[in-house]
Design a protein around this motif. Sequence first.
Motif, PDB file in Angstrom:
ATOM      1  N   LEU A  72       0.831  -1.214   0.000  1.00  0.00           N
ATOM      2  CA  LEU A  72       0.000   0.000   0.000  1.00  0.00           C
ATOM      3  C   LEU A  72       0.863   1.259   0.000  1.00  0.00           C
ATOM      4  CD1 LEU A  72      -2.931  -1.025   2.331  1.00  0.00           C
ATOM      5  CD2 LEU A  72      -3.159  -0.081   0.023  1.00  0.00           C
ATOM      6  N   CYS A  73       1.932   1.249   0.766  1.00  0.00           N
ATOM      7  CA  CYS A  73       2.839   2.414   0.762  1.00  0.00           C
ATOM      8  C   CYS A  73       3.409   2.617  -0.635  1.00  0.00           C
ATOM      9  CB  CYS A  73       3.966   2.216   1.775  1.00  0.00           C
ATOM     10  SG  CYS A  73       3.460   2.404   3.494  1.00  0.00           S
ATOM     11  N   GLU A  74       3.901   1.544  -1.230  1.00  0.00           N
ATOM     12  CA  GLU A  74       4.503   1.642  -2.558  1.00  0.00           C
ATOM     13  C   GLU A  74       3.480   2.076  -3.612  1.00  0.00           C
ATOM     14  OE1 GLU A  74       6.320  -2.197  -3.048  1.00  0.00           O
ATOM     15  OE2 GLU A  74       7.749  -1.786  -1.439  1.00  0.00           O
ATOM     16  N   LEU A  75       2.251   1.531  -3.527  1.00  0.00           N
ATOM     17  CA  LEU A  75       1.202   1.929  -4.478  1.00  0.00           C
ATOM     18  C   LEU A  75       0.916   3.418  -4.400  1.00  0.00           C
ATOM     19  CD1 LEU A  75      -1.679  -0.724  -4.344  1.00  0.00           C
ATOM     20  CD2 LEU A  75      -0.218  -0.167  -6.281  1.00  0.00           C
ATOM     21  N   ASN A  76       1.122   3.988  -3.228  1.00  0.00           N
ATOM     22  CA  ASN A  76       0.826   5.401  -3.026  1.00  0.00           C
ATOM     23  C   ASN A  76       2.076   6.270  -3.083  1.00  0.00           C
ATOM     24  OD1 ASN A  76      -2.207   5.748  -2.380  1.00  0.00           O
ATOM     25  ND2 ASN A  76      -1.601   3.846  -1.386  1.00  0.00           N
ATOM     26  N   GLY A  77       3.097   5.759  -3.748  1.00  0.00           N
ATOM     27  CA  GLY A  77       4.281   6.549  -4.048  1.00  0.00           C
ATOM     28  C   GLY A  77       5.245   6.764  -2.902  1.00  0.00           C
ATOM     29  N   VAL A  78       5.137   5.969  -1.840  1.00  0.00           N
ATOM     30  CA  VAL A  78       6.045   6.125  -0.702  1.00  0.00           C
ATOM     31  C   VAL A  78       7.085   5.013  -0.741  1.00  0.00           C
ATOM     32  CG1 VAL A  78       6.241   6.168   1.803  1.00  0.00           C
ATOM     33  CG2 VAL A  78       4.295   7.258   0.697  1.00  0.00           C
ATOM     34  N   ASP A  79       8.326   5.416  -0.937  1.00  0.00           N
ATOM     35  CA  ASP A  79       9.447   4.484  -0.927  1.00  0.00           C
ATOM     36  C   ASP A  79       9.737   4.125   0.526  1.00  0.00           C
ATOM     37  OD1 ASP A  79      11.823   3.100  -1.159  1.00  0.00           O
ATOM     38  OD2 ASP A  79      12.943   4.763  -2.025  1.00  0.00           O
ATOM     39  N   LEU A  80       9.735   2.852   0.845  1.00  0.00           N
ATOM     40  CA  LEU A  80       9.960   2.429   2.226  1.00  0.00           C
ATOM     41  C   LEU A  80      11.391   2.662   2.691  1.00  0.00           C
ATOM     42  CD1 LEU A  80       7.915  -0.875   2.282  1.00  0.00           C
ATOM     43  CD2 LEU A  80       7.302   1.320   3.284  1.00  0.00           C
ATOM     44  N   GLN A  81      12.304   2.836   1.766  1.00  0.00           N
ATOM     45  CA  GLN A  81      13.713   3.088   2.091  1.00  0.00           C
ATOM     46  C   GLN A  81      14.229   2.063   3.097  1.00  0.00           C
ATOM     47  OE1 GLN A  81      13.309   7.050   3.630  1.00  0.00           O
ATOM     48  NE2 GLN A  81      13.488   7.996   1.617  1.00  0.00           N
ATOM     49  N   ILE A  82      13.898   0.811   2.872  1.00  0.00           N
ATOM     50  CA  ILE A  82      14.275  -0.244   3.819  1.00  0.00           C
ATOM     51  C   ILE A  82      15.788  -0.340   3.981  1.00  0.00           C
ATOM     52  CG2 ILE A  82      14.277  -2.759   4.107  1.00  0.00           C
ATOM     53  CD1 ILE A  82      11.348  -2.700   3.191  1.00  0.00           C
ATOM     54  N   SER A  84      18.064   2.159   3.107  1.00  0.00           N
ATOM     55  CA  SER A  84      18.742   3.427   3.390  1.00  0.00           C
ATOM     56  C   SER A  84      18.255   4.136   4.644  1.00  0.00           C
ATOM     57  CB  SER A  84      18.598   4.365   2.188  1.00  0.00           C
ATOM     58  OG  SER A  84      17.229   4.651   1.961  1.00  0.00           O
ATOM     59  N   ASN A  85      17.038   3.855   5.103  1.00  0.00           N
ATOM     60  CA  ASN A  85      16.500   4.562   6.262  1.00  0.00           C
ATOM     61  C   ASN A  85      16.327   3.581   7.416  1.00  0.00           C
ATOM     62  OD1 ASN A  85      15.138   6.034   8.180  1.00  0.00           O
ATOM     63  ND2 ASN A  85      13.589   6.820   6.786  1.00  0.00           N
ATOM     64  N   THR A  86      17.320   3.557   8.294  1.00  0.00           N
ATOM     65  CA  THR A  86      17.263   2.649   9.442  1.00  0.00           C
ATOM     66  C   THR A  86      17.011   3.423  10.736  1.00  0.00           C
ATOM     67  OG1 THR A  86      19.665   2.724   9.636  1.00  0.00           O
ATOM     68  CG2 THR A  86      18.728   0.893   8.367  1.00  0.00           C
ATOM     69  N   ALA A  87      16.663   4.701  10.601  1.00  0.00           N
ATOM     70  CA  ALA A  87      16.378   5.509  11.790  1.00  0.00           C
ATOM     71  C   ALA A  87      15.115   4.986  12.468  1.00  0.00           C
ATOM     72  CB  ALA A  87      16.202   6.972  11.403  1.00  0.00           C
ATOM     73  N   MET A  88      15.200   4.800  13.768  1.00  0.00           N
ATOM     74  CA  MET A  88      14.061   4.305  14.544  1.00  0.00           C
ATOM     75  C   MET A  88      13.930   5.141  15.806  1.00  0.00           C
ATOM     76  SD  MET A  88      12.785   1.532  13.133  1.00  0.00           S
ATOM     77  CE  MET A  88      13.237   0.780  11.593  1.00  0.00           C
ATOM     78  N   PRO A  89      12.728   5.226  16.343  1.00  0.00           N
ATOM     79  CA  PRO A  89      12.540   5.940  17.611  1.00  0.00           C
ATOM     80  C   PRO A  89      13.377   5.287  18.719  1.00  0.00           C
ATOM     81  CG  PRO A  89      10.416   5.456  16.590  1.00  0.00           C
ATOM     82  CD  PRO A  89      11.465   4.726  15.804  1.00  0.00           C
ATOM     83  N   ARG A 150       8.723  -0.242   8.524  1.00  0.00           N
ATOM     84  CA  ARG A 150      10.141  -0.516   8.789  1.00  0.00           C
ATOM     85  C   ARG A 150      10.309  -1.141  10.174  1.00  0.00           C
ATOM     86  NH1 ARG A 150      10.626   4.320   5.856  1.00  0.00           N
ATOM     87  NH2 ARG A 150      10.743   5.573   7.740  1.00  0.00           N
ATOM     88  N   GLN A 151       9.573  -0.648  11.159  1.00  0.00           N
ATOM     89  CA  GLN A 151       9.639  -1.222  12.503  1.00  0.00           C
ATOM     90  C   GLN A 151       9.093  -2.647  12.502  1.00  0.00           C
ATOM     91  OE1 GLN A 151       9.104   3.020  14.820  1.00  0.00           O
ATOM     92  NE2 GLN A 151       7.850   1.356  15.506  1.00  0.00           N
ATOM     93  N   LEU A 152       7.997  -2.855  11.791  1.00  0.00           N
ATOM     94  CA  LEU A 152       7.408  -4.185  11.716  1.00  0.00           C
ATOM     95  C   LEU A 152       8.393  -5.167  11.082  1.00  0.00           C
ATOM     96  CD1 LEU A 152       4.932  -5.967  12.208  1.00  0.00           C
ATOM     97  CD2 LEU A 152       4.043  -5.226   9.982  1.00  0.00           C
ATOM     98  N   MET A 153       9.161  -4.700  10.121  1.00  0.00           N
ATOM     99  CA  MET A 153      10.169  -5.546   9.493  1.00  0.00           C
ATOM    100  C   MET A 153      11.168  -6.049  10.543  1.00  0.00           C
ATOM    101  SD  MET A 153      12.785  -4.650   6.392  1.00  0.00           S
ATOM    102  CE  MET A 153      13.835  -3.648   7.451  1.00  0.00           C
ATOM    103  N   PHE A 154      11.593  -5.164  11.454  1.00  0.00           N
ATOM    104  CA  PHE A 154      12.502  -5.562  12.525  1.00  0.00           C
ATOM    105  C   PHE A 154      11.842  -6.603  13.427  1.00  0.00           C
ATOM    106  CE2 PHE A 154      14.900  -1.900  11.252  1.00  0.00           C
ATOM    107  CZ  PHE A 154      16.198  -2.145  11.693  1.00  0.00           C
ATOM    108  N   LEU A 155      10.567  -6.394  13.747  1.00  0.00           N
ATOM    109  CA  LEU A 155       9.847  -7.336  14.606  1.00  0.00           C
ATOM    110  C   LEU A 155       9.722  -8.703  13.932  1.00  0.00           C
ATOM    111  CD1 LEU A 155       6.998  -5.015  15.985  1.00  0.00           C
ATOM    112  CD2 LEU A 155       9.151  -5.654  17.114  1.00  0.00           C
ATOM    113  N   GLU A 156       9.450  -8.695  12.636  1.00  0.00           N
ATOM    114  CA  GLU A 156       9.335  -9.953  11.894  1.00  0.00           C
ATOM    115  C   GLU A 156      10.668 -10.712  11.914  1.00  0.00           C
ATOM    116  OE1 GLU A 156       6.590 -11.235  10.265  1.00  0.00           O
ATOM    117  OE2 GLU A 156       5.291  -9.560  10.750  1.00  0.00           O
ATOM    118  N   LYS A 157      11.754 -10.000  11.684  1.00  0.00           N
ATOM    119  CA  LYS A 157      13.081 -10.633  11.688  1.00  0.00           C
ATOM    120  C   LYS A 157      13.402 -11.194  13.070  1.00  0.00           C
ATOM    121  CE  LYS A 157      15.284  -8.087   7.935  1.00  0.00           C
ATOM    122  NZ  LYS A 157      16.314  -7.107   7.578  1.00  0.00           N
TER     123      LYS A 157
END
Length: 171
Positions: A72-82, A84-89, A150-157
């Motif tokens: 859904l993010c990609e369909l709406n033009g948002v690059d997840l930057q998996i 390049s963007n590892t910044a997390m709260p 991106r956070q969910l990806m970390f949780l899945e891993k």
Amino acid sequence: MQNHFDLFHLPQRFDIDMTALDKAYHEVQNQVHPDKFAHASDAEKRVAMQWATRANEAYKTLKSPFGRAAYLCELNGVDLQIESNTAMPGAFLMQQMEWRESLEDAKAAKDIGVLERLEAELRGARKKEVEQIGKLLDANDFHAAAQGVRQLMFLEKFGDEIGRIFETMDI
């Protein structure tokens, strides 16, 4: 080319009816099943196989909350930057560090109880993250949802890691 939601005649939103997805998937698969093309030309067989492959990919993507959110993010033009963007709260990173430390301790001690507790905590965190992502996506806040994905990806891993440790232990 139609998107995965269109392929299965589903609304383009995070919260989808899984029963409807399953039914639509089976309908598409029935239409392109190899048995129906046993006497078809090679070109027709190839097209049917391409449709079957596409339906499998679309189904796998939409069935998974992570896959559906990322799509859904990609369909709406948002690059997840998996990559390049590892910044997390900070709070998320602290939780990750605590879990990793507990995981290493449990692995070293072969402590099934701690592993089961970690797995339960992770399930709760994952459920909470998926609910938050769903709300953001259905509110069309795709940039904020991308951070959650991106956070969910970390949780899945991390969940995969726990699973691998369970597999290596004699239970």
